[in-house]
Design a protein around this motif. Sequence first.
Motif, PDB file in Angstrom:
ATOM      1  N   THR A  22     -50.529  22.141  -2.232  1.00 32.92           N
ATOM      2  CA  THR A  22     -51.069  23.526  -1.814  1.00 32.92           C
ATOM      3  C   THR A  22     -50.199  24.500  -2.192  1.00 32.92           C
ATOM      4  OG1 THR A  22     -52.088  22.300   0.142  1.00 32.92           O
ATOM      5  CG2 THR A  22     -51.907  24.653   0.305  1.00 32.92           C
ATOM      6  N   PRO A  23     -48.866  24.577  -2.202  1.00 27.05           N
ATOM      7  CA  PRO A  23     -48.096  25.887  -2.893  1.00 27.05           C
ATOM      8  C   PRO A  23     -48.308  26.191  -4.067  1.00 27.05           C
ATOM      9  CG  PRO A  23     -46.763  24.463  -1.247  1.00 27.05           C
ATOM     10  CD  PRO A  23     -48.173  23.672  -1.602  1.00 27.05           C
ATOM     11  N   ILE A  24     -48.581  24.934  -5.061  1.00 29.20           N
ATOM     12  CA  ILE A  24     -48.739  25.238  -6.296  1.00 29.20           C
ATOM     13  C   ILE A  24     -50.212  25.982  -6.598  1.00 29.20           C
ATOM     14  CG2 ILE A  24     -49.130  23.903  -8.479  1.00 29.20           C
ATOM     15  CD1 ILE A  24     -47.230  21.814  -7.409  1.00 29.20           C
ATOM     16  N   ALA A  25     -51.154  25.340  -5.865  1.00 35.23           N
ATOM     17  CA  ALA A  25     -52.521  25.884  -6.023  1.00 35.23           C
ATOM     18  C   ALA A  25     -52.519  27.393  -5.506  1.00 35.23           C
ATOM     19  CB  ALA A  25     -53.363  25.097  -5.040  1.00 35.23           C
ATOM     20  N   GLN A  26     -51.755  27.789  -4.584  1.00 39.11           N
ATOM     21  CA  GLN A  26     -51.885  29.163  -3.869  1.00 39.11           C
ATOM     22  C   GLN A  26     -51.192  30.059  -4.939  1.00 39.11           C
ATOM     23  OE1 GLN A  26     -49.393  28.466  -0.412  1.00 39.11           O
ATOM     24  NE2 GLN A  26     -51.073  28.187   0.829  1.00 39.11           N
ATOM     25  N   VAL A  27     -50.226  29.727  -5.673  1.00 36.29           N
ATOM     26  CA  VAL A  27     -49.642  30.506  -6.731  1.00 36.29           C
ATOM     27  C   VAL A  27     -50.718  30.804  -7.913  1.00 36.29           C
ATOM     28  CG1 VAL A  27     -47.851  30.436  -8.791  1.00 36.29           C
ATOM     29  CG2 VAL A  27     -47.255  29.909  -6.535  1.00 36.29           C
ATOM     30  N   PHE A  28     -51.345  29.751  -8.400  1.00 39.10           N
ATOM     31  CA  PHE A  28     -52.498  30.006  -9.356  1.00 39.10           C
ATOM     32  C   PHE A  28     -53.530  30.785  -9.053  1.00 39.10           C
ATOM     33  CE2 PHE A  28     -50.371  26.313 -11.102  1.00 39.10           C
ATOM     34  CZ  PHE A  28     -50.141  26.733 -12.441  1.00 39.10           C
ATOM     35  N   LYS A  64     -35.087  12.379   3.913  1.00 38.52           N
ATOM     36  CA  LYS A  64     -35.878  13.674   3.677  1.00 38.52           C
ATOM     37  C   LYS A  64     -37.098  13.886   4.139  1.00 38.52           C
ATOM     38  CE  LYS A  64     -33.295  15.669  -0.169  1.00 38.52           C
ATOM     39  NZ  LYS A  64     -33.409  16.321  -1.422  1.00 38.52           N
ATOM     40  N   PRO A  65     -37.506  14.411   5.540  1.00 37.28           N
ATOM     41  CA  PRO A  65     -38.820  14.124   6.044  1.00 37.28           C
ATOM     42  C   PRO A  65     -39.996  14.811   5.007  1.00 37.28           C
ATOM     43  CG  PRO A  65     -37.261  15.351   7.484  1.00 37.28           C
ATOM     44  CD  PRO A  65     -36.637  15.172   6.008  1.00 37.28           C
ATOM     45  N   PRO A  66     -41.141  14.383   5.005  1.00 36.23           N
ATOM     46  CA  PRO A  66     -42.266  14.838   4.214  1.00 36.23           C
ATOM     47  C   PRO A  66     -42.590  16.221   4.596  1.00 36.23           C
ATOM     48  CG  PRO A  66     -42.864  13.274   5.879  1.00 36.23           C
ATOM     49  CD  PRO A  66     -41.590  13.192   5.938  1.00 36.23           C
ATOM     50  N   GLN A  67     -42.893  17.052   3.353  1.00 37.17           N
ATOM     51  CA  GLN A  67     -42.907  18.685   3.714  1.00 37.17           C
ATOM     52  C   GLN A  67     -44.282  19.042   3.782  1.00 37.17           C
ATOM     53  OE1 GLN A  67     -40.039  20.786   3.966  1.00 37.17           O
ATOM     54  NE2 GLN A  67     -39.077  18.587   4.050  1.00 37.17           N
ATOM     55  N   GLY A  68     -45.520  18.101   3.906  1.00 37.14           N
ATOM     56  CA  GLY A  68     -46.777  18.450   3.809  1.00 37.14           C
ATOM     57  C   GLY A  68     -47.224  18.724   2.543  1.00 37.14           C
ATOM     58  N   SER A  69     -48.529  18.998   2.459  1.00 34.02           N
ATOM     59  CA  SER A  69     -49.104  18.847   0.846  1.00 34.02           C
ATOM     60  C   SER A  69     -48.077  19.658   0.077  1.00 34.02           C
ATOM     61  CB  SER A  69     -50.393  19.480   0.830  1.00 34.02           C
ATOM     62  OG  SER A  69     -50.975  19.550  -0.566  1.00 34.02           O
ATOM     63  N   ILE A  70     -47.870  18.810  -1.123  1.00 33.75           N
ATOM     64  CA  ILE A  70     -47.176  19.548  -2.347  1.00 33.75           C
ATOM     65  C   ILE A  70     -47.877  20.334  -3.211  1.00 33.75           C
ATOM     66  CG2 ILE A  70     -45.048  17.755  -2.089  1.00 33.75           C
ATOM     67  CD1 ILE A  70     -46.352  16.198  -4.657  1.00 33.75           C
TER      68      ILE A  70
END
Length: 596
Positions: free
Chosen positions: A259-265, A251-257
């Motif tokens: 950032t999407p979490i921080a965006q939600v908050f 499974k290729p890396p998806q970029g920072s994991i």
Amino acid sequence: MEEGRGTDKGEMKHQQENTVDWRGRPSNPKKHGGMSAAAFVLGLQAFEIMGIAAVGNNLITYLINEMHFSLSKSANIVTNFVGTIFLLALLGGYLSDSHLGCFWTIILFGFVELSGFILLSVQAHLPQLKPAKCNMLTDGDMCEEAKGFKALILFVALYLVALGSGCVKPNMIAHGADQFNLQTNPSHSKKLSTYFNAAYFAFSMGELIALTVLVWIQTHAGMDVGFGVSAAAMAMGLIVVVSGTLYYRNKPPQGSIFTPIAQVFVAAMLKRKQINPELMINGDQNRAESGNVVQTQRFRFLDKACIKVEDGSNTKESPWRLCSVTQVEQVKILISVIPIFACTIVFNTVLAQLQTFSVQQGSAMDTQLTKSFHIPPASLQSIPYIILIFLVPLYDKFFVPFARKITGHESGISPLQRIGSGLFLSTFSMIAAALMEKKRRDSALGSGEIISIFWITPQFLIFGLSEMLTAVGLIEFFYKQSLQGMQAFLMAMTYCSYSFGFYLSSVLVSLVNKITSSSSKGGWLSDNDLNKDRLDLFYWLLAVISFLNFLNYLFWARWHSHSSAPPTIQNEADGMGLNHYILTKHSKDVVDENIP
């Protein structure tokens, strides 16, 4: 329809299912993956745990006898070392999911761990890198403790091992599990459960060999040779995992994991004054599609991150102000597993005692098996693994199919039930340890009798069964959460529980010593002589804490089961295009007139 992360649903689905071979080309289900590919990873797991267990489980003896640290200081060094290994698993999980991928993280940090083993072996071999020889039992106060450059070499070696092992561990489990395609092949779900049991079998085999053969080598051939054998085991593990390169689906890396979490908050905070809608609505499609999606009711404040405010302009909102429903639901999942994770910390505090004080218990007992053979105290920890190498296959081949017929669950019993069973049994491990230590101490102080080392068997045996249930249940529970692109990091969280458990052990030892000490005598664990300490009372304290922790777990497991929505929510939302809540902004106020 706009996506909160600037990605349309087709691209998102492709990212979730995309796997590649070693050259970066799309993987072929007929050539890549499956149990045959996972077997190479299982080989690495057996060799890696063989090397690290031989060091960790007998390290306290090395620190006392050759580095001349006191019992309590040595115990804290060991627990901090092991705790750091599991804490650094978070780094390994992050690097894998975000930047390197599981395979290359394993290779890179595998060599870091190997270098640490080699440095430990060199220090143990060269007298100039150790304090002068001294008997800590008879001349403890006169022995020189390792300091300065000698201590520096020791800690550099230990923490190279910790860095390497910590980053390798979560990726071994995740990389092996990635060989099974749950999205396109439903039958792989049962195979995945078998893989997790096989991973624990490999772990048990590695532990067993480490605690018997390698510890025997350390005891009779010297710690330098023992550490060298650990280095050789790690080298063999790397050779095995590299041998499977052509067969892996990666499974290729998806970029920072993160950032999407921080965006939600951030988005939820910025829109905290908005009205929370009751249904998911996609623009003008409204009722036609919203009724088919089950919305999770937990952490509703995060749903505000999905609110798309229409003010008549076509301006695209920043991903830090507008998130997709899938994105929000994944953050909810991540938050909801934290209480389950926290309940396993005390469990691992119990494990820490079996690798420190229980080894010292064995040293104070009769280790003679025959006239010429004495059992190394560190090998006591092999007792549960001898049983488990037979019990794990029986569990997978007989108990799981039998329980599956009753419960209908693919794993026989649910991961949460398996974790709870293990936590309950851990209490009895500490009760057995307390009763045995009371018997050993009374015999030594009363009649001067040194009882057989086999009296210590029950506490290791009970905890071995407890660990099989809890550890495998926790790994399966975390891996099966619907958090795309975060599997290695979730595996790291399970190891992080070990870290917090070992750190809690260090805090408890220091706290108990401080509370129970007085001006006339030391605390329960302040002396190097167990006959003067009150280890039995410390074990009773842990038994009480373990039982209270089990009751706490029951509450959170029930909460999680009742608050969790079906695992297909995210796929349904994506498939139906339900990506945002739509509200219309007429002036400065936002009203919910588009919501039926």
